[in-house]
Scaffold this active site. Sequence first.
Site, PDB file in Angstrom:
ATOM      1  N   TYR A 107       0.891  -1.154   0.000  1.00 52.83           N
ATOM      2  CA  TYR A 107       0.000   0.000   0.000  1.00 52.83           C
ATOM      3  C   TYR A 107       0.930   1.206   0.000  1.00 52.83           C
ATOM      4  O   TYR A 107       1.804   1.319   0.870  1.00 52.83           O
ATOM      5  CB  TYR A 107      -0.882   0.055   1.245  1.00 52.83           C
ATOM      6  CG  TYR A 107      -1.704  -1.175   1.524  1.00 52.83           C
ATOM      7  CD1 TYR A 107      -2.297  -1.900   0.496  1.00 52.83           C
ATOM      8  CD2 TYR A 107      -1.897  -1.602   2.833  1.00 52.83           C
ATOM      9  CE1 TYR A 107      -3.051  -3.023   0.772  1.00 52.83           C
ATOM     10  CE2 TYR A 107      -2.658  -2.728   3.115  1.00 52.83           C
ATOM     11  CZ  TYR A 107      -3.232  -3.435   2.084  1.00 52.83           C
ATOM     12  OH  TYR A 107      -3.977  -4.550   2.356  1.00 52.83           O
ATOM     13  N   CYS A 110       1.441   3.111   3.340  1.00 50.92           N
ATOM     14  CA  CYS A 110       1.869   2.359   4.527  1.00 50.92           C
ATOM     15  C   CYS A 110       3.306   2.729   4.876  1.00 50.92           C
ATOM     16  O   CYS A 110       4.192   2.669   4.016  1.00 50.92           O
ATOM     17  CB  CYS A 110       1.747   0.866   4.240  1.00 50.92           C
ATOM     18  SG  CYS A 110       2.669  -0.195   5.364  1.00 50.92           S
ATOM     19  N   PHE A 112       5.525   1.121   6.593  1.00 52.22           N
ATOM     20  CA  PHE A 112       6.424  -0.016   6.478  1.00 52.22           C
ATOM     21  C   PHE A 112       6.806  -0.263   5.015  1.00 52.22           C
ATOM     22  O   PHE A 112       7.952  -0.600   4.711  1.00 52.22           O
ATOM     23  CB  PHE A 112       5.782  -1.256   7.095  1.00 52.22           C
ATOM     24  CG  PHE A 112       5.465  -1.095   8.553  1.00 52.22           C
ATOM     25  CD1 PHE A 112       6.474  -1.129   9.493  1.00 52.22           C
ATOM     26  CD2 PHE A 112       4.164  -0.887   8.988  1.00 52.22           C
ATOM     27  CE1 PHE A 112       6.199  -0.971  10.849  1.00 52.22           C
ATOM     28  CE2 PHE A 112       3.874  -0.724  10.333  1.00 52.22           C
ATOM     29  CZ  PHE A 112       4.894  -0.757  11.264  1.00 52.22           C
ATOM     30  N   CYS A 113       5.847  -0.078   4.114  1.00 59.74           N
ATOM     31  CA  CYS A 113       6.147  -0.180   2.685  1.00 59.74           C
ATOM     32  C   CYS A 113       7.048   0.963   2.243  1.00 59.74           C
ATOM     33  O   CYS A 113       7.953   0.780   1.424  1.00 59.74           O
ATOM     34  CB  CYS A 113       4.854  -0.169   1.876  1.00 59.74           C
ATOM     35  SG  CYS A 113       3.736  -1.549   2.236  1.00 59.74           S
TER      36      CYS A 113
END
Length: 377
Positions: A107, A110, A112-113
């Site tokens: 995503y 996001c 973390f992405c």
Amino acid sequence: MAPATRVVRALWTGGCALAWRLGGRPQPLLPTQSRAGFAGAAGGQGPVAAARKGSPRLLGAAALALGGALGLYHTARWHLHAQDLHAERSAVQLSLSSRLQLTLYQYKTCPFCSKVRAFLDFHALPYQVVEVNPVLRAEIKFSSYRKVPILVAQEGESSQQLNDSSVIISALKTYLVSGQPLEEIITYYPAMKAVNDQGKEVTEFGNKYWLMLNEKEAQQVYSGKEARTEEMKWRQWADDWLVHLISPNVYRTPTEALASFDYIVREGKFGAVEGAVAKYMGAAAMYLISKRLKSRHRLQDNVREDLYEAADKWVAAVGKDRPFMGGQKPNLADLAVYGVLRVMEGLDAFDDLMQHTHIQPWYLRVERAITEASPAH
């Protein structure tokens, strides 16, 4: 199930999977898969600490103790194997990055992405992006691990799935420095199931902030043991603290929540109906959830103050005598903190952060370093 119901359900049960993967309830735990994530190079089941009846705290402690033992085992195995690998390596190697074909399932909003993209771009690793529909998640139906980011790495005839942003980064950095086969490297980051103090099942990964390098290789990356320890400490801080300040700040007021979901819908992969429902119902839901997160993480009445304090704490840790925590170039901690903060760009929380803290010069330096290194992908 009606589209509206699916969106609301994703908002609640997926929480931050739809937005910044920080809201609502924790993601449901899914079975560890073979050859996916860190179940073992041969495709067998990874180490699992099964949940049993009894005290959640004791179960969590037992699982973590088992994880520590497994981590020591894998680390010791690596030390023995590293000497053989080093002797076998050719003096002149093909570019390691050219041997990998990477696909990132994500995503865009996001954090973390965003961390993973910052790492890939800074290290000039070409990759394909697959934006995942946050409601249906059909793009990752091949995986029993249902969170993002997921990175699929094709190396010759071998295909590996890597899960968890910090493990992805540590495994790839180890690969770039050491030249060890990625299939071997991922076995040093075993997946473990445990039960936390709230009685929830969680998956953790052993050694996830540690690069599996021998002494000579470590000297290529770090100026000393203190630099290695410092990098690990702040990478974990980004995951354990900084990331939890995002949702309470971007959903702080109804207006900010609506602006955040407008951005999420524009940047994400939504259908027309799903997007309209997500924008308004999602904004309302996450505004309410952000208040719960504020209480859970014991934030101040004005959550901006926690964000400002975190930013200035980071700037103080970097110090005035070096442009980055990594010295003359960003290290993995620099990239992690930058990746987390980047998801707020274009929102009031980001503008306030730049205005009321001393972080902007460092932030722009990292941005410039990534831009200069980044290939087209």
